[in-house]
Write an enzyme that holds these catalytic residues in place. Structure first.
Site, PDB file in Angstrom:
ATOM      1  N   TRP A   1      -1.081   0.619   9.539  1.00  0.00           N
ATOM      2  CA  TRP A   1       0.465   0.701   9.054  1.00  0.00           C
ATOM      3  C   TRP A   1       1.227  -0.655   9.746  1.00  0.00           C
ATOM      4  CZ3 TRP A   1       3.349   5.703   7.940  1.00  0.00           C
ATOM      5  CH2 TRP A   1       2.592   6.467   7.123  1.00  0.00           C
TER       6      TRP A   1
ATOM      7  N   GLY B   1      -0.727 -14.493   7.756  1.00  0.00           N
ATOM      8  CA  GLY B   1      -0.798 -13.164   7.792  1.00  0.00           C
ATOM      9  C   GLY B   1      -0.060 -12.707   8.963  1.00  0.00           C
TER      10      GLY B   1
ATOM     11  N   TYR C   1     -11.208  -1.015  -0.403  1.00  0.00           N
ATOM     12  CA  TYR C   1     -10.576  -1.688   0.827  1.00  0.00           C
ATOM     13  C   TYR C   1     -11.286  -1.041   1.965  1.00  0.00           C
ATOM     14  CZ  TYR C   1      -7.317  -2.906   4.501  1.00  0.00           C
ATOM     15  OH  TYR C   1      -6.764  -3.357   5.705  1.00  0.00           O
TER      16      TYR C   1
END
Ligand SMILES: NC(=O)c1ccc[n+]([C@@H]2O[C@H](COP(=O)([O-])OP(=O)(O)OC[C@H]3O[C@@H](n4cnc5c(N)ncnc54)[C@H](OP(=O)(O)O)[C@@H]3O)[C@@H](O)[C@H]2O)c1
Length: 294
Positions: free
Chosen positions: A152, A12, A127
């Site tokens: 973000w 990730g 989520y």
């Protein structure tokens, strides 16, 4: 002292930046990818902690598919809530400190922003609800834990808004972007730098130290998705930047609801850790430069 870190996640955005920057610190990092440890199996994650007996665990993997979570609620809950809870209990058992990463989507964004750490939460989508449950499971099971909420997240790798916008611009189609959701873009590199800079302190601190608990970390400044898209194009494409039309949350329907303004107050990260996140524009410049160099 070399701090022994067990990191969940290798692929990730945050995981990559942590692994990139770790050699700059006195750290010995073992990182587990999905093939080594699937977080859908919380007991396996706990076992990995008990086997490694690290000084510090960092959870840099999560179920991050915000829209898909609406239909994969159980999987999202296992990965984002049950696994962090099981990891936290294992950390408590072996005396490891723990960093878990959460999101601004724990807030409904309907008013009251910028939100401080103690502001009431009210996630609008699965989520956010699973990430909030993860924060709560972590702090209940491990007193030496830090939940870091961020927002973000962008970088030069993985899936993120910067890369998506540049891909769409390259395809040459007209672009319309939501203009009534505002937030604080955050470079994965900056979040990783913050976490690694605190690893020694967290590994050594006793329960009750102000370093544990909950903190917000986001780059400084606030912008709408459309404003962010325009800044990305200006930075990357200069005079060749395409026009960006505006749309609204009401018009751009997605499976998961998004908060309109869930921006977070970051006074605490300065107060407790002495860290002042730089502006998102400065972080964006660096990401675009890295993308151009690739
Ligand atoms: N991205 C954002 O805008 C944003 C905003 C606020 C908060 N956050 C939080 O910030 C943290 C880091 O996010 P990010 O942007 O770095 O995430 P990301 O780029 O979407 O990566 C998610 C990572 O989690 C791994 N993963 C997913 N399911 C897994 C499973 N069942 N077992 C093991 N690994 C699994 C993925 O592995 P694979 O490569 O194998 O799929 C990937 O490495 C997360 O806690 C996220 O919730 C992110």
């Amino acid at each position: 002292m070399i701090v022994k870190i067990l990191q969940f996640g290798t692929t990730g955005q945050l995981a990559i930046e942590l692994l990139r920057q770790a050699p700059n610190h006195a750290l010995a990092v073992t990182a587990l990818g999905r093939a080594d440890c699937d977080l859908a199996d919380p007991a396996a994650a706990a076992k990995a902690v008990i086997a490694a007996k690290p000084d510090l665990v960092v959870i840099a993997a999560a179920y991050t598919a915000v829209d898909l979570a609406e239909t994969e609620r159980d999987l999202a809950h296992r990965v984002n809530a049950l696994a962090p809870g099981a990891i936290a209990a294992a950390c408590d058992q072996v005396g490891a400190a723990l960093v878990n990463v959460s999101t601004d989507y724990v807030f409904d964004g309907a008013g009251g922003a910028p939100y401080a750490e103690d502001a009431p939460t009210n996630p609008l989508q699965v989520y956010g609800a699973t990430k909030l449950a993860g924060e709560q499971a972590v702090s209940a099971a491990c007193a030496r834990s830090l939940n870091i909420r961020t927002s973000w997240v962008v970088s030069a790798h993985g899936k993120n808004f910067v890369k998506t916008m540049l891909r769409l611009a390259a395809a040459g189609n007209p672009l319309t972007v939501v203009d009534d959701q505002e937030g604080r873009p955050t470079a994965a590199a900056d979040l990783a730098r913050f976490i690694l800079s605190q690893a020694g302190r967290l590994a050594a601190a006793k329960a009750g130290d102000p370093a544990f608990g909950l903190v917000h970390f986001a780059n400084a400044g606030e912008v709408s998705w459309r404003g962010f898209a325009k800044a990305i194009f200006a930075e990357a494409l200069g005079d060749a930047a395409p026009e960006v039309g505006a749309t609204t949350t009401a018009q751009y329907v997605t499976p998961a609801k998004r908060p309109l303004r869930a921006t977070m107050d970051t006074a605490k990260v300065k107060r407790v850790f002495g860290v002042s996140p730089r502006s998102w524009r400065a972080a964006l410049s660096e990401i675009v430069a890295e993308l151009k160099a690739q």
